[in-house]
Write a protein that holds these residues in place. Structure first.
Motif, PDB file in Angstrom:
ATOM      1  N   ARG A 181       0.694  -1.600  -0.377  1.00  0.00           N
ATOM      2  CA  ARG A 181       0.057  -0.280  -0.142  1.00  0.00           C
ATOM      3  C   ARG A 181       1.358   1.516  -0.388  1.00  0.00           C
ATOM      4  O   ARG A 181       0.261   2.498  -0.610  1.00  0.00           O
ATOM      5  CB  ARG A 181      -0.860   0.147   0.969  1.00  0.00           C
ATOM      6  N   LYS A 190      -0.855   5.031  -5.290  1.00  0.00           N
ATOM      7  CA  LYS A 190      -1.307   6.324  -5.022  1.00  0.00           C
ATOM      8  C   LYS A 190      -3.007   6.146  -4.949  1.00  0.00           C
ATOM      9  O   LYS A 190      -3.238   5.252  -4.999  1.00  0.00           O
ATOM     10  CB  LYS A 190      -0.899   6.858  -5.485  1.00  0.00           C
ATOM     11  N   GLN A 191      -3.083   7.154  -4.264  1.00  0.00           N
ATOM     12  CA  GLN A 191      -4.439   7.169  -3.903  1.00  0.00           C
ATOM     13  C   GLN A 191      -5.742   7.441  -5.185  1.00  0.00           C
ATOM     14  O   GLN A 191      -4.810   7.627  -6.141  1.00  0.00           O
ATOM     15  CB  GLN A 191      -5.232   8.547  -3.303  1.00  0.00           C
ATOM     16  N   PRO A 192      -6.807   7.237  -5.638  1.00  0.00           N
ATOM     17  CA  PRO A 192      -7.877   6.229  -4.184  1.00  0.00           C
ATOM     18  C   PRO A 192      -7.414   4.692  -4.325  1.00  0.00           C
ATOM     19  O   PRO A 192      -6.373   3.938  -5.170  1.00  0.00           O
ATOM     20  CB  PRO A 192      -9.217   6.669  -4.884  1.00  0.00           C
ATOM     21  N   VAL A 193      -7.745   4.242  -3.464  1.00  0.00           N
ATOM     22  CA  VAL A 193      -7.033   2.592  -3.643  1.00  0.00           C
ATOM     23  C   VAL A 193      -8.998   1.881  -2.826  1.00  0.00           C
ATOM     24  O   VAL A 193      -8.706   2.180  -1.944  1.00  0.00           O
ATOM     25  CB  VAL A 193      -6.127   1.835  -2.628  1.00  0.00           C
ATOM     26  N   TYR A 194      -9.651   0.892  -3.333  1.00  0.00           N
ATOM     27  CA  TYR A 194     -10.239   0.516  -3.201  1.00  0.00           C
ATOM     28  C   TYR A 194     -10.480  -0.554  -3.107  1.00  0.00           C
ATOM     29  O   TYR A 194      -9.290  -1.754  -3.488  1.00  0.00           O
ATOM     30  CB  TYR A 194     -11.776   1.124  -4.798  1.00  0.00           C
ATOM     31  N   GLY A 199      -5.821   3.401   4.323  1.00  0.00           N
ATOM     32  CA  GLY A 199      -6.120   4.274   3.337  1.00  0.00           C
ATOM     33  C   GLY A 199      -6.359   3.730   2.012  1.00  0.00           C
ATOM     34  O   GLY A 199      -6.395   4.085   1.098  1.00  0.00           O
ATOM     35  N   ILE A 200      -7.226   1.915   2.266  1.00  0.00           N
ATOM     36  CA  ILE A 200      -8.236   1.115   1.616  1.00  0.00           C
ATOM     37  C   ILE A 200      -9.239   1.698   1.634  1.00  0.00           C
ATOM     38  O   ILE A 200      -9.568   1.221   2.230  1.00  0.00           O
ATOM     39  CB  ILE A 200      -7.680   0.032   1.253  1.00  0.00           C
ATOM     40  N   ARG A 201     -10.253   1.917   0.949  1.00  0.00           N
ATOM     41  CA  ARG A 201     -11.991   2.867   0.912  1.00  0.00           C
ATOM     42  C   ARG A 201     -12.332   1.077   0.673  1.00  0.00           C
ATOM     43  O   ARG A 201     -12.278   0.424  -0.498  1.00  0.00           O
ATOM     44  CB  ARG A 201     -11.989   3.744  -0.044  1.00  0.00           C
TER      45      ARG A 201
END
Length: 258
Positions: free
Chosen positions: A89, A93-97, A116-118
């Motif tokens: 992780r 880079k964002q976004p991460v689902y 930071g994983i949705r």
């Protein structure tokens, strides 16, 4: 010597491109790229995780999706798996689902979200670009826990808008197509992991047509992709089935000359 060769094979991670060319791709998402990582089994074999850490910084994408199985076993402690995922992780880079797989437990969700994983547990998120929308939904594991609820995941998505369903297993392809999803991204099968020459899987541990066991496929109006995964399960070896991370490129068809 066969075991060591199989173990070396687990580190030969390929970056596999997949173009999804459809007329219903919104114009502002033409060229949109989705990085898919699946079946990390991060605590089973440190080699592939180290290789991912080297590979990921050079990959260009707009959004990253994780399609489950972060842990090696289906029970027991998961701290080592979370450490491996955190390492990977840190290079994303964002976004991460993400969604959970059949090796994972709901107790991992708070730590995954802290990274930071949705995590999408039978729910969806919307990405907007220049007034146009793309929807990413995720369901909980449908293979082992049977905790999936596609109706819930699709409930906020208009039927005529581009929607992507993340599911650890591709076995729910019929329900996904019935719920009007445009694209289904999944993993779980490992592409067989140990295959005969010609990448012919001995087993896929899934109830689905063999051609859906790895790579791109179509079912009715829905496009699908089954990742062979970046990690390995049960035994940390691979034969005739190299591990992968996948770059899905959304593309509108080129206008035809008159």
């Amino acid at each position: 010597g066969l075991y060591w060769r199989g173990q070396r094979n687990t580190e030969l991670i390929a970056i596999r491109p997949n173009t999804i060319e459809r007329e219903d791709v919104p114009a502002s998402f033409n060229g949109f790229t989705i990085l898919q990582l699946s079946d990390l089994h991060a605590d089973m074999n440190p080699g592939p995780m180290r290789r991912l850490v080297e590979l990921l910084p050079e990959v260009k994408y707009d959004v990253c999706v994780l399609t489950g199985d972060y842990r090696g076993k289906t029970f027991g402690p998961f701290d080592a798996a979370l450490e491996g995922v955190a390492l990977v992780r840190s290079r994303l880079k964002q976004p991460v689902y993400g969604v959970l797989g059949n090796h994972d437990t709901i107790r991992m969700v708070p730590a995954l979200e802290e990274m930071g994983i949705r995590m999408l547990l039978n729910e969806s998120e919307t990405i907007t670009r220049e007034g146009q929308r793309l929807h990413i939904a995720g369901i909980d594991d449908a293979h082992y826990y049977r905790a999936d609820n596609i109706q819930n995941a699709a409930s906020k998505i208009p039927h005529d808008e581009f929607s992507i369903l993340l599911s650890h297993t591709p076995e729910i392809y019929r329900q996904a197509a019935h719920a009007d999803f445009t694209l289904l991204l999944s993993g779980h099968t490992h592409g067989g992991q140990v295959c005969l020459p010609g990448s012919i899987p001995i087993t896929l541990d899934s109830v689905l047509p063999r051609h859906m066991g790895s790579g791109p496929w179509n079912y009715h109006k829905m496009a699908g992709y089954t990742s062979v995964g970046a990690g390995s399960s049960i035994v940390a070896v691979r034969f005739n089935c190299p591990p992968e991370i996948t770059l899905h490129h959304l593309k509108r068809p080129s206008p035809r000359p008159h």
